[in-house]
Design an enzyme around this catalytic site. Structure first.
Site, PDB file in Angstrom:
ATOM      1  N   HIS A 107     -11.569  16.737 -29.849  1.00 28.32           N
ATOM      2  CA  HIS A 107     -11.520  17.884 -30.766  1.00 28.32           C
ATOM      3  C   HIS A 107     -12.865  18.594 -30.887  1.00 28.32           C
ATOM      4  O   HIS A 107     -13.310  18.960 -31.987  1.00 28.32           O
ATOM      5  CB  HIS A 107     -10.988  17.435 -32.137  1.00 28.32           C
ATOM      6  CG  HIS A 107      -9.582  16.903 -32.093  1.00 28.32           C
ATOM      7  ND1 HIS A 107      -8.628  17.388 -31.220  1.00 28.32           N
ATOM      8  CD2 HIS A 107      -8.960  15.928 -32.809  1.00 28.32           C
ATOM      9  CE1 HIS A 107      -7.494  16.734 -31.397  1.00 28.32           C
ATOM     10  NE2 HIS A 107      -7.665  15.845 -32.347  1.00 28.32           N
ATOM     11  N   HIS A 177      -4.292  21.248 -36.602  1.00 36.20           N
ATOM     12  CA  HIS A 177      -3.969  19.824 -36.577  1.00 36.20           C
ATOM     13  C   HIS A 177      -3.176  19.382 -37.816  1.00 36.20           C
ATOM     14  O   HIS A 177      -3.407  18.298 -38.358  1.00 36.20           O
ATOM     15  CB  HIS A 177      -5.261  19.018 -36.444  1.00 36.20           C
ATOM     16  CG  HIS A 177      -5.090  17.664 -35.839  1.00 36.20           C
ATOM     17  ND1 HIS A 177      -4.281  16.698 -36.398  1.00 36.20           N
ATOM     18  CD2 HIS A 177      -5.603  17.118 -34.724  1.00 36.20           C
ATOM     19  CE1 HIS A 177      -4.335  15.615 -35.648  1.00 36.20           C
ATOM     20  NE2 HIS A 177      -5.127  15.838 -34.627  1.00 36.20           N
ATOM     21  N   TYR A 179      -0.418  17.761 -40.124  1.00 37.75           N
ATOM     22  CA  TYR A 179       0.563  16.684 -40.092  1.00 37.75           C
ATOM     23  C   TYR A 179       1.696  17.115 -41.019  1.00 37.75           C
ATOM     24  O   TYR A 179       1.449  17.493 -42.170  1.00 37.75           O
ATOM     25  CB  TYR A 179      -0.004  15.376 -40.665  1.00 37.75           C
ATOM     26  CG  TYR A 179      -1.101  14.704 -39.877  1.00 37.75           C
ATOM     27  CD1 TYR A 179      -2.336  15.318 -39.707  1.00 37.75           C
ATOM     28  CD2 TYR A 179      -0.918  13.439 -39.336  1.00 37.75           C
ATOM     29  CE1 TYR A 179      -3.361  14.683 -39.004  1.00 37.75           C
ATOM     30  CE2 TYR A 179      -1.939  12.799 -38.633  1.00 37.75           C
ATOM     31  CZ  TYR A 179      -3.150  13.431 -38.475  1.00 37.75           C
ATOM     32  OH  TYR A 179      -4.163  12.802 -37.786  1.00 37.75           O
ATOM     33  N   GLU A 314       0.728  19.864 -32.033  1.00 41.16           N
ATOM     34  CA  GLU A 314      -0.487  20.654 -31.824  1.00 41.16           C
ATOM     35  C   GLU A 314      -0.315  21.517 -30.580  1.00 41.16           C
ATOM     36  O   GLU A 314      -0.317  21.004 -29.463  1.00 41.16           O
ATOM     37  CB  GLU A 314      -1.687  19.722 -31.658  1.00 41.16           C
ATOM     38  CG  GLU A 314      -1.863  18.741 -32.801  1.00 41.16           C
ATOM     39  CD  GLU A 314      -2.653  17.499 -32.376  1.00 41.16           C
ATOM     40  OE1 GLU A 314      -3.731  17.646 -31.781  1.00 41.16           O
ATOM     41  OE2 GLU A 314      -2.179  16.386 -32.643  1.00 41.16           O
TER      42      GLU A 314
HETATM   43  C1  BGC Z   1      -5.195  12.784 -31.144  1.00 37.57           C
HETATM   44  C2  BGC Z   1      -5.124  11.386 -31.694  1.00 37.57           C
HETATM   45  C3  BGC Z   1      -6.084  11.269 -32.829  1.00 37.57           C
HETATM   46  C4  BGC Z   1      -5.722  12.326 -33.856  1.00 37.57           C
HETATM   47  C5  BGC Z   1      -6.566  12.320 -35.097  1.00 37.57           C
HETATM   48  C6  BGC Z   1      -4.808  13.729 -32.240  1.00 37.57           C
HETATM   49  O1  BGC Z   1      -4.816  15.033 -31.775  1.00 37.57           O
HETATM   50  O2  BGC Z   1      -4.395  12.948 -30.015  1.00 37.57           O
HETATM   51  O3  BGC Z   1      -5.415  10.437 -30.714  1.00 37.57           O
HETATM   52  O4  BGC Z   1      -6.075   9.991 -33.393  1.00 37.57           O
HETATM   53  O5  BGC Z   1      -5.758  13.577 -33.265  1.00 37.57           O
HETATM   54  O6  BGC Z   1      -7.861  12.140 -34.864  1.00 37.57           O
END
Ligand code: BGC
Length: 346
Positions: A107, A177, A179, A314
């Protein structure tokens, strides 16, 4: 429709963090923080008309500052992973921050998502967030000027418009990102949610979660979400890919033409009756099922964020794209404009 701006909190160094809340004529609302241009809430009705927040996150700034989940944040300059934190643009090799076990860049090293973005209300249903990433930040080339505009329509679509331009040739890959938990975290994990992903192939990964380069057909595997099935149905299957990642944490190669907005994925939770559709013009989408949530972070309403308490979809270029010439590329010339649209429709 309305947009309101409120002071959310102040950073430890005294800078102010603002919350912008858009509300449409159906009472659906979306809250975005200037820190990380973070999607903080998306409140929508269940089948009985009861409003609930389907974004997994935190009640206060310290939750956002201390999390390692990237919850709701805008990720750049390269969302997802870069092997050995290394890539080449033209003839120049770049080495960027290896913030994941000192092995991979995850990231973008955490720059964009922890920055304070400037915000302006551009309409009665829209807020545009802007950030300038300085040349060399986390090792990435180019002063990058990015805007991320959130628009909430009366069709209950939360549009996320990305636009960026760099003054040097560089790689650009942005995502949000968030959830999701369509039943809200009060009702536990998302394994019972139904999911559909319009992808015939996915990119299997090695033990570092770096794509091997193979585009593997989903047919006959746990990764086949072309027809509705629950997230949990096959998650425990004996499959090296699932075992390595403790669940789904993989990029799906979206069907349809890259550059054209299309339905990428959809989810529904029969218990609450809430649904989510995800549209994008990008080539890939990472399904991450919150495998590393372990209850140590306390989320909204004081609820500990346990394994699988949320899922992420994502939208993105494939992971480690610059090191895979066969993948759809994300290298941009100096002055060339990156534009992309993702829609979360509830
Ligand atoms: C990744 C995961 C990671 C998460 C949070 C996701 O985009 O693919 O492996 O744990 O982000 O950090």
């Amino acid at each position: 429709m309305s947009v309101t701006k409120t002071l959310y909190d102040t950073m430890p160094d005294g800078r102010e963090v603002f919350l912008y809340t858009m509300e449409n004529n159906n009472g659906v609302s979306a809250g975005v923080l200037t820190r990380g241009a973070t999607l903080n809430s998306l409140v929508c009705p269940d089948k009985n008309g009861e409003m609930g927040d389907i974004i997994v996150g935190f009640d206060d700034l310290s939750g956002h500052l201390n999390t390692t989940t990237y919850a709701g944040e805008i990720i750049g300059q390269y969302a997802n992973r870069l092997a050995d934190g290394r890539f080449t643009v033209g003839k120049t090799e770049y080495n960027v921050t290896k913030n994941e076990n000192s092995v991979t860049c995850l990231h973008g090293g955490g720059e964009y998502n922890s920055a304070l973005w400037k915000a302006i209300i551009t309409d009665d249903n829209a807020v545009e967030f802007a950030y300038r990433s300085p040349d060399g930040a986390e090792g990435f080339p180019g002063n990058v000027d990015i805007t991320v505009k959130y628009v909430l329509t009366d069709r209950n679509e939360l549009e996320i418009h990305y636009a960026a331009v760099s003054d040097r040739d560089t790689i650009l890959n942005f995502t949000n990102h968030a959830y999701f938990n369509l039943g809200t975290t009060k009702n536990g994990d998302v394994l019972g949610h139904m999911l559909q992903i319009n992808a015939d192939c996915y990119t299997p990964t090695d033990e570092r979660s770096i794509p091997t380069g193979e585009l593997r057909p989903v047919e006959g595997t746990a990764f086949d979400f072309r027809e509705w099935k629950s997230i949990g149905r096959d998650i425990g299957q004996e499959d090296l890919q699932l075992r390595q990642c403790r669940g789904y944490d993989h990029n799906f190669c979206l069907n349809g033409e890259k550059g054209k907005l299309r339905l990428a994925a959809a989810a529904k939770d029969e218990q609450s009756g809430r649904r989510l559709e995800v549209y994008t013009d990008l080539p890939g989408i990472q399904l991450y099922t919150g495998n590393f949530l372990d209850g140590t972070e306390i989320g909204k309403g004081g609820i500990a964020l346990q394994k699988h308490f949320g899922f992420c979809l994502e939208t993105q270029f494939y992971p480690d794209t610059p090191n895979h010439p066969d993948f759809p590329q994300c290298t941009f010339k100096a002055g060339e404009r990156f534009e992309s649209l993702t829609i979360f429709k509830v």
